[in-house]
Design a protein around this motif. Structure first.
Motif, PDB file in Angstrom:
ATOM      1  N   ILE A  63       0.845  -1.203   0.000  1.00 16.14           N
ATOM      2  CA  ILE A  63       0.000   0.000   0.000  1.00 16.14           C
ATOM      3  C   ILE A  63       0.874   1.244   0.000  1.00 16.14           C
ATOM      4  O   ILE A  63       0.599   2.224  -0.702  1.00 16.14           O
ATOM      5  CB  ILE A  63      -0.929   0.009   1.235  1.00 16.14           C
ATOM      6  N   LYS A  64       1.969   1.198   0.795  1.00 11.57           N
ATOM      7  CA  LYS A  64       2.866   2.352   0.830  1.00 11.57           C
ATOM      8  C   LYS A  64       3.539   2.575  -0.524  1.00 11.57           C
ATOM      9  O   LYS A  64       3.740   3.706  -0.954  1.00 11.57           O
ATOM     10  CB  LYS A  64       3.920   2.157   1.920  1.00 11.57           C
ATOM     11  N   HIS A  65       3.882   1.468  -1.192  1.00 11.23           N
ATOM     12  CA  HIS A  65       4.466   1.602  -2.530  1.00 11.23           C
ATOM     13  C   HIS A  65       3.468   2.252  -3.484  1.00 11.23           C
ATOM     14  O   HIS A  65       3.831   3.114  -4.286  1.00 11.23           O
ATOM     15  CB  HIS A  65       4.858   0.230  -3.084  1.00 11.23           C
ATOM     16  N   LEU A  66       2.216   1.825  -3.387  1.00 10.31           N
ATOM     17  CA  LEU A  66       1.179   2.386  -4.258  1.00 10.31           C
ATOM     18  C   LEU A  66       1.022   3.885  -4.007  1.00 10.31           C
ATOM     19  O   LEU A  66       0.955   4.682  -4.946  1.00 10.31           O
ATOM     20  CB  LEU A  66      -0.150   1.675  -4.008  1.00 10.31           C
ATOM     21  N   GLU A  67       0.983   4.249  -2.747  1.00 10.67           N
ATOM     22  CA  GLU A  67       0.809   5.665  -2.404  1.00 10.67           C
ATOM     23  C   GLU A  67       2.014   6.492  -2.854  1.00 10.67           C
ATOM     24  O   GLU A  67       1.868   7.627  -3.290  1.00 10.67           O
ATOM     25  CB  GLU A  67       0.611   5.807  -0.891  1.00 10.67           C
ATOM     26  N   LYS A  68       3.215   5.888  -2.763  1.00 18.44           N
ATOM     27  CA  LYS A  68       4.429   6.623  -3.116  1.00 18.44           C
ATOM     28  C   LYS A  68       4.537   6.868  -4.611  1.00 18.44           C
ATOM     29  O   LYS A  68       5.006   7.925  -5.049  1.00 18.44           O
ATOM     30  CB  LYS A  68       5.650   5.844  -2.629  1.00 18.44           C
ATOM     31  N   ARG A  69       4.126   5.891  -5.422  1.00 16.81           N
ATOM     32  CA  ARG A  69       4.395   5.962  -6.857  1.00 16.81           C
ATOM     33  C   ARG A  69       3.168   6.257  -7.725  1.00 16.81           C
ATOM     34  O   ARG A  69       3.305   6.428  -8.929  1.00 16.81           O
ATOM     35  CB  ARG A  69       5.017   4.644  -7.322  1.00 16.81           C
ATOM     36  N   ALA A  70       1.986   6.323  -7.133  1.00 12.95           N
ATOM     37  CA  ALA A  70       0.780   6.528  -7.939  1.00 12.95           C
ATOM     38  C   ALA A  70       0.832   7.840  -8.707  1.00 12.95           C
ATOM     39  O   ALA A  70       0.570   7.885  -9.918  1.00 12.95           O
ATOM     40  CB  ALA A  70      -0.458   6.478  -7.048  1.00 12.95           C
ATOM     41  N   LEU A  71       1.178   8.932  -8.012  1.00 18.97           N
ATOM     42  CA  LEU A  71       1.246  10.232  -8.682  1.00 18.97           C
ATOM     43  C   LEU A  71       2.302  10.250  -9.778  1.00 18.97           C
ATOM     44  O   LEU A  71       2.106  10.821 -10.848  1.00 18.97           O
ATOM     45  CB  LEU A  71       1.545  11.330  -7.661  1.00 18.97           C
ATOM     46  N   SER A  72       3.455   9.619  -9.499  1.00 17.68           N
ATOM     47  CA  SER A  72       4.529   9.577 -10.491  1.00 17.68           C
ATOM     48  C   SER A  72       4.054   8.882 -11.759  1.00 17.68           C
ATOM     49  O   SER A  72       4.317   9.345 -12.874  1.00 17.68           O
ATOM     50  CB  SER A  72       5.757   8.842  -9.935  1.00 17.68           C
TER      51      SER A  72
END
Length: 776
Positions: free
Chosen positions: A399-408
């Motif tokens: 989930i943290k990976h998703l939150e970190k890279r979603a905008l990118s």
């Protein structure tokens, strides 16, 4: 739910991956992989990784033997982050590849290293040779009729895994590190100040289209420094690699380094995180499938935030229920535990959460089965299953990976769409008003420019995760500024290749030649002209590669080593090539023409045999540039293709070649003005027309790109070291015929992103020539 099993690595600081492989004389490959996080789940993956490394290693060795007459003896590569290293904490500093040999069998060890330059190559090579001998003896001992091939393979795999563990221990205990007593005779060849023979300098460019990012040499220059005492040494000519072949191998070393690093990188992914990412991707795809009308991209940002919150709640619920079940103390089979967990965990949810709990349950049960080797009938108490509770904690990291890279990812997706829209709009509004030749020639320029911009976009979003909120206007404004900078950097400097001009001309021909007979005849002519560049480069390399030039020197030694007989060099080489160059190539007729011209150039010169070969290599290298000039292509087209059809009185072909020549000249003239035309017109278009980001059906933003959202997250966040690139540092090669004779390539890098390299090539020839002169 099934997903590819991966190796689990929890602590980056302990990530000392070691891959061992063994290859016998019949082509059978076996091996083992050791990593702190390795579990029983990874057998299939381990075999895949070992086979990958073996393929890269043995293919590259075959290239070395063909081009240089040498084998890979020792190699060390350095790892460099393409972003600021402080963001990564502890990182491996390099990669070691050390091979060993015994008779016709060979082996290798590939390992990460956290300190560079400390390994004594010769300690490592000696022990690798011993391991190869040991494994070879085991194979020979099993060559008995009562031992089946299947049983032999099982035994070999067991010994290979044991070898991998032994090597892993050697690296941990630093057994191969150098030991100094302060005496000069402690130094090994890789440390000695040997006489440099070649210095090559080059410019490097990272390729962000692959993971890990690749490195390519885009410009280079070469300086030869051959010690004077070797110029009359015929044995040196026989045994040393040609300069042209060394240059070719150096260029191939960079993709070889990237390929070697890939298996190490692929073995670092946490399989639980990958499984959970699969679960979320499937779940989220079902959600966005219900949105069938176009939306702006950052609609997905809020939707992702909502659904990751729902997903997190489901994981927390799953963990609580699972933890409660573990307190029950039940003793039963894994299959029965699975049924009870289903009742206790999945049935506790309702609606969407129940659907998610079912997916999480499937992934968890698959994880447990694989971890336990698919032993479903074994009686297990719940306390023994407790260790698998880390599934939920590790999974929540996804989930943290998703939150970190979603905008990118969304921003990158928008910019990919923008470059496509800018180029398409420019072609429609500006190029469409130009004549056909300008339109046709401009199109491939723009496609190359598109590739350049897409590489820059990936570089930007790979290097830095976007954390602040963005909107379409911010991206549109910034991209317009970036695109103007990209245009000046690329379109102002690009040149077309000969292959481009041939392609343009062939396109013009297809429009002009409409009758079936003409089309059929031209297709045969096209088959000849389109091979020109590839065959010319191959032939010029072929003549000086070790497998041709060195056997020729040995074959002709009796004549050429006599004073005054150097003049026979070209004549004898032509005769030698006639017996070797039997492959059906359209343009091999040029080889004799090139050699004859060099013979004329050499008339009256008082060159030694050594000087003549050096000048011959320089001559062929210069030909590589000259023969790629459009004017040279036209001359050869006239002299070797057009004349042949004239002799055969083939009127249709003669007319077609005349038309092709005229259209080719037009292409040459137009191509000279295209870069300036595109730069001026495209930059004006960008300044005056800001392209907007289009709304799309939401699914298309995430699942219809060259790199899907799931792949982006996995490659950048779950697999370790995504931004590390692998560069050659020290390569030692061993002469195939004379093992004592070694060749060293040392690489140095400079620049903020290591964009420049200086390579020095040297050998121990002077140190050992007296020892080998009478031995071989």
């Amino acid at each position: 739910m099934m997903t590819e099993a991966r190796l689990s690595v929890e602590n980056l600081a302990n990530l000392n991956i070691t891959i061992y492989g063994f290859h016998d004389d019949e082509g059978y490959t076996t091996g083992g992989l050791v990593s702190p996080g390795m579990t029983r789940i990874a057998r299939k993956l381990v075999n895949e990784l070992i086979n990958k490394v073996a393929d890269y290693f043995f293919s590259f060795n075959a290239l070395l033997e063909d081009f240089l007459g040498y084998r890979l003896y020792f190699s060390e590569f350095l790892l460099r982050s393409l972003v600021e290293e402080k963001n990564f904490g502890i990182l491996p500093k390099g990669v070691l590849l050390i091979p060993g040999r015994f008779k016709d069998s060979s082996n290798f060890v590939l390992s990460l290293e956290y300190e560079r330059g400390l390994i004594d190559p010769y300690q490592g090579i000696k022990q690798m040779d011993e391991l190869c001998d040991y494994t070879h003896q085991i194979m020979e001992a099993m060559l008995r009729p009562e031992i089946s091939i299947e049983k032999r393979n099982v035994i070999l795999e067991k010994f290979s895994r044991r070898n991998a563990k032994k090597l892993y221990g050697i690296f941990l205990d630093k057994e191969w590190e150098r030991k100094y007593s302060g005496k000069d005779n402690d130094k090994t060849f890789d440390q000695m100040s040997t006489e440099t023979e070649i210095i090559l300098t080059g410019l490097l460019r990272p390729d962000y289209g692959v993971f890990p990012p690749g490195i390519e040499v885009i410009e280079y220059s070469l300086k030869e420094i051959i010690p004077a005492q070797r110029k009359k040494d015929y044995m040196y000519l026989e045994e040393m690699p040609t300069i042209a072949s060394v240059k070719s191998i150096i260029q191939k070393l960079f993709p070889f380094a990237t390929n070697l690093f890939k298996p190490l990188k692929e073995s670092t992914g946490n399989f639980i995180e990958i499984m959970v990412l699969d679960v979320f991707s499937q779940y989220f795809l079902e959600i966005i499938d219900s949105f069938d009308k176009p939306r702006p991209p950052f609609f997905l940002n809020s939707l992702l935030a909502e659904e990751t919150a729902v997903f997190t709640d489901a994981f927390n619920s799953f963990h609580r229920q699972l933890e409660e079940y573990m307190k029950s103390g039940k003793k039963q089979t894994l299959q029965k535990h699975g049924e009870d967990i289903w009742q206790a965990v999945v049935n506790s949810g309702v609606g969407v959460q129940q659907s998610l709990l079912r997916k999480i349950y499937d992934a968890f049960l698959e994880h447990v089965k694989i971890e336990r080797g698919n032993e479903t009938e074994e009686i297990l108490p719940t306390w023994e299953l407790k260790k698998h509770l880390n599934f939920t904690e590790i999974g929540k990291r996804t989930i943290k990976h998703l939150e970190k890279r979603a905008l990118s990812y969304l921003a990158m997706s928008c910019e990919h769409d923008l470059i496509e829209s800018y180029i398409n709009s420019f072609e429609k509004e500006i190029l469409s008003r130009q004549d056909d030749p300008v339109k046709i020639i401009s199109h491939p320029y723009l496609q190359k420019f598109r590739g350049f911009v897409e590489n820059e976009i990936k570089k930007k979003y790979i290097q830095k995760a976007i954390t602040e909120k963005l909107n379409e206007t911010v991206i549109e404004d910034q991209f317009q500024k970036d695109l103007l900078a990209y245009s000046k950097k690329f379109l102002g400097n690009i040149t077309l290749t000969l292959d481009d001009l041939i392609t343009f001309t062939s396109t013009f021909m297809e429009r002009r030649v409409t009758d079936p007979i003409g089309k059929e005849r031209f297709s045969k002519i096209h088959e000849i002209v389109k091979t020109y560049s590839g065959e010319i480069k191959f032939l010029l390399d072929y003549v000086v590669r070790h497998s041709i030039l060195n056997p020729f020197l040995k074959h002709s030694k009796q004549v050429l080593s006599e004073p005054g007989f150097e003049d026979h060099f070209i004549q004898l080489l032509i005769e030698f090539l006639e017996s070797r160059l039997i492959m059906p190539l359209h343009w091999k007729v040029l080889v004799e023409e090139w050699l004859t011209k060099f013979e004329i150039k050499a008339e009256g010169k008082t060159w030694s045999m050594h000087d003549q070969i050096m000048e011959f290599q320089k001559y062929l290298q210069q030909l590589k540039q000259n023969e790629m000039q459009p004017e040279r292509f036209l001359k050869h087209l006239n002299d070797h293709v057009f004349k042949k059809y004239q002799e055969d009185q083939a009127e249709v072909e003669i007319a077609l070649i005349r038309l092709f020549r005229e259209l080719f000249r037009q292409s040459m003239e137009i191509s000279q003005m295209i870069p300036e035309f595109l730069l001026n017109n495209f930059t004006d278009f960008v300044k005056n027309n800001q392209v907007k980001i289009s709304s799309k059906i939401p699914k298309e933003f995430l699942f219809e790109k060259e790199m899907e959202f799931k792949d982006f997250i996995e490659k950048l966040e779950i697999l370790s070291f995504p931004q590390l690139s692998c560069y050659p540092r020290l390569i030692i090669l061993q002469n195939k015929k004379i093992p004592e004779l070694q060749y060293k390539l040392s690489f140095e890098y400079s620049g903020e992103q290591m964009e420049r390299t200086r390579i020095t090539a040297s050998s121990n020839y002077e140190l050992i020539k007296s020892k080998i002169r009478f031995k071989y």
